[in-house]
Design a protein around this motif. Structure first.
Motif, mmCIF file in Angstrom:
data_model
loop_
_atom_site.group_PDB
_atom_site.id
_atom_site.type_symbol
_atom_site.label_atom_id
_atom_site.label_comp_id
_atom_site.label_asym_id
_atom_site.label_seq_id
_atom_site.Cartn_x
_atom_site.Cartn_y
_atom_site.Cartn_z
ATOM 1 N N UNK B 1 24.925 -18.993 22.821
ATOM 2 C CA UNK B 1 25.350 -17.708 23.395
ATOM 3 C C UNK B 1 24.944 -17.668 24.860
ATOM 4 N N UNK B 2 25.897 -17.454 25.742
ATOM 5 C CA UNK B 2 25.606 -17.491 27.167
ATOM 6 C C UNK B 2 25.593 -16.106 27.775
ATOM 7 N N UNK B 3 25.546 -15.062 26.959
ATOM 8 C CA UNK B 3 25.529 -13.709 27.474
ATOM 9 C C UNK B 3 24.123 -13.261 27.833
ATOM 10 N N UNK B 4 24.013 -11.979 28.206
ATOM 11 C CA UNK B 4 22.713 -11.378 28.495
ATOM 12 C C UNK B 4 21.992 -11.153 27.163
ATOM 13 N N UNK B 5 20.750 -11.606 27.092
ATOM 14 C CA UNK B 5 19.988 -11.528 25.853
ATOM 15 C C UNK B 5 18.818 -10.575 26.014
ATOM 16 N N UNK B 6 18.621 -9.681 25.041
ATOM 17 C CA UNK B 6 17.520 -8.733 25.098
ATOM 18 C C UNK B 6 16.674 -8.823 23.831
ATOM 19 N N UNK B 7 15.370 -8.612 24.016
ATOM 20 C CA UNK B 7 14.453 -8.705 22.894
ATOM 21 C C UNK B 7 13.284 -7.746 23.077
ATOM 22 N N UNK B 8 12.851 -7.002 22.034
ATOM 23 C CA UNK B 8 13.475 -6.936 20.720
ATOM 24 C C UNK B 8 14.708 -6.038 20.731
ATOM 25 N N UNK B 9 15.503 -6.094 19.696
ATOM 26 C CA UNK B 9 16.670 -5.218 19.597
ATOM 27 C C UNK B 9 16.258 -3.808 19.192
ATOM 28 N N UNK B 10 15.209 -3.720 18.405
ATOM 29 C CA UNK B 10 14.728 -2.416 17.957
ATOM 30 C C UNK B 10 13.204 -2.400 18.013
ATOM 31 N N UNK B 11 12.665 -1.248 18.420
ATOM 32 C CA UNK B 11 11.207 -1.108 18.470
ATOM 33 C C UNK B 11 10.861 0.330 18.095
ATOM 34 N N UNK B 12 9.977 0.468 17.118
ATOM 35 C CA UNK B 12 9.443 1.774 16.770
ATOM 36 C C UNK B 12 7.969 1.757 17.136
ATOM 37 N N UNK B 13 7.545 2.738 17.888
ATOM 38 C CA UNK B 13 6.166 2.758 18.333
ATOM 39 C C UNK B 13 5.594 4.176 18.256
ATOM 40 N N UNK B 14 4.294 4.248 18.173
ATOM 41 C CA UNK B 14 3.649 5.547 18.151
ATOM 42 C C UNK B 14 3.462 6.045 19.578
ATOM 43 N N UNK B 15 3.533 7.339 19.722
ATOM 44 C CA UNK B 15 3.328 7.953 21.027
ATOM 45 C C UNK B 15 1.979 7.494 21.610
ATOM 46 N N UNK B 16 2.021 7.137 22.880
ATOM 47 C CA UNK B 16 0.797 6.691 23.536
ATOM 48 C C UNK B 16 0.633 5.181 23.608
ATOM 49 N N UNK B 17 1.408 4.473 22.807
ATOM 50 C CA UNK B 17 1.338 3.008 22.842
ATOM 51 C C UNK B 17 2.183 2.459 23.994
ATOM 52 N N UNK B 18 1.888 1.217 24.363
ATOM 53 C CA UNK B 18 2.679 0.526 25.384
ATOM 54 C C UNK B 18 3.731 -0.350 24.698
ATOM 55 N N UNK B 19 4.876 -0.466 25.321
ATOM 56 C CA UNK B 19 5.913 -1.360 24.811
ATOM 57 C C UNK B 19 6.478 -2.189 25.958
ATOM 58 N N UNK B 20 6.944 -3.374 25.619
ATOM 59 C CA UNK B 20 7.547 -4.256 26.624
ATOM 60 C C UNK B 20 8.845 -4.814 26.082
ATOM 61 N N UNK B 21 9.878 -4.780 26.922
ATOM 62 C CA UNK B 21 11.173 -5.362 26.582
ATOM 63 C C UNK B 21 11.436 -6.552 27.509
ATOM 64 N N UNK B 22 12.112 -7.546 26.944
ATOM 65 C CA UNK B 22 12.435 -8.727 27.736
ATOM 66 C C UNK B 22 13.939 -8.863 27.867
ATOM 67 N N UNK B 23 14.371 -9.367 29.016
ATOM 68 C CA UNK B 23 15.791 -9.589 29.259
ATOM 69 C C UNK B 23 15.978 -10.987 29.850
ATOM 70 N N UNK B 24 16.873 -11.750 29.263
ATOM 71 C CA UNK B 24 17.280 -13.036 29.822
ATOM 72 C C UNK B 24 18.720 -12.900 30.322
ATOM 73 N N UNK B 25 18.935 -12.986 31.609
ATOM 74 C CA UNK B 25 20.283 -12.766 32.157
ATOM 75 C C UNK B 25 21.173 -13.985 31.916
ATOM 76 N N UNK B 26 22.418 -13.817 32.251
ATOM 77 C CA UNK B 26 23.347 -14.946 32.222
ATOM 78 C C UNK B 26 22.861 -15.973 33.243
#
Lengths: 114, 115
Positions: B1-26
């Motif tokens: 797959x040579x498209x834009x890739x994102x991870x994770x697709x879904x994230x559930x977190x509790x209020x106050x927590x930190x989250x990080x999303x990753x993106x791999x471009x074309x």
């Protein structure tokens, strides 16, 4: 942020009918892009327009970049059930402080009845 | 797959927590964008990179949000001390200015739910 005025907000049509939607703005844009988005997915690029007056087709889809650079329209001919989704117009200025920013319309929800 | 890739697709977190999303471009796209989308709305611009330089940030990007693109390839978007209002889909996009113009391609998005 700035929103483009996209209409209609929703359309309910029968399979085989043609569809037309448009986008207007008070600002000039240098690029117009049309996207389709299915629930839970990211927008998928349908057509890109780069020059005022440009008319571009992609299969049953045709889009035009308005002469004033403040508007664009998208036509879908002979609609089929898989055309269902939300269609977004987006404009890019590519100048000044908003160099990288796409401005989006609110979307047109298309429903196609078999 | 040579498209834009994102991870994770879904994230559930509790209020106050930190989250990080990753993106791999074309591959070879030097421009990378982050957008946020809530239900019934079009995507809203957050920030934009050209190579590793962050050239533009929206006022939507509060101090709790930070984005990086350290080597001009993949990018991360971190949200610290999440709030319920952060619940949205976070979209990454990439482009490369071609002969015709700038054509922007989106990834499939990362859904964030803050509970």
């Amino acid at each position: 942020g700035q929103q483009l005025n996209q209409s209609p907000q929703s359309m309910f049509i029968q399979e085989g009918e043609d569809v037309s939607m448009n986008c207007t703005s008070s600002s000039i844009f240098n690029t117009w892009l049309w996207y389709k988005q299915d629930p839970g997915e990211g927008p998928v690029l349908l057509i890109a327009l780069y020059k005022a007056g440009e008319l571009t087709s992609n299969g049953r889809l045709t889009a035009q970049f308005g002469i004033t650079r403040k508007d664009s329209f998208l036509n879908i001919s002979a609609s089929i059930p898989s055309d269902v989704g939300i269609y977004f117009c987006a404009g890019l200025k590519e100048r000044g402080s908003t160099l990288g920013r796409l401005y989006f319309g609110r979307g047109t929800q298309l429903t196609v009845w078999p | 797959d040579t498209g834009v890739s994102q991870d994770p697709r879904h994230k559930i977190t509790k209020r106050g927590q930190n989250v990080t999303f990753r993106c791999d471009p074309i591959s070879e796209h030097n421009r990378l964008y982050w957008y946020r989308q809530t239900l019934g709305q079009g995507p809203e611009f957050l920030t934009y990179f050209q190579n590793e330089a962050q050239l533009e940030k929206s006022r939507l990007l509060s101090d709790r949000f930070s984005a990086e693109r350290p080597k001009g390839s993949f990018s991360t978007l971190e949200i610290q001390r999440t709030e319920q209002g952060d619940s949205a889909m976070y979209l990454c996009a990439s482009s490369s200015l071609g002969f015709s113009g700038n054509t922007i391609y989106f990834g499939e998005g990362s859904w964030l739910t803050v509970v």
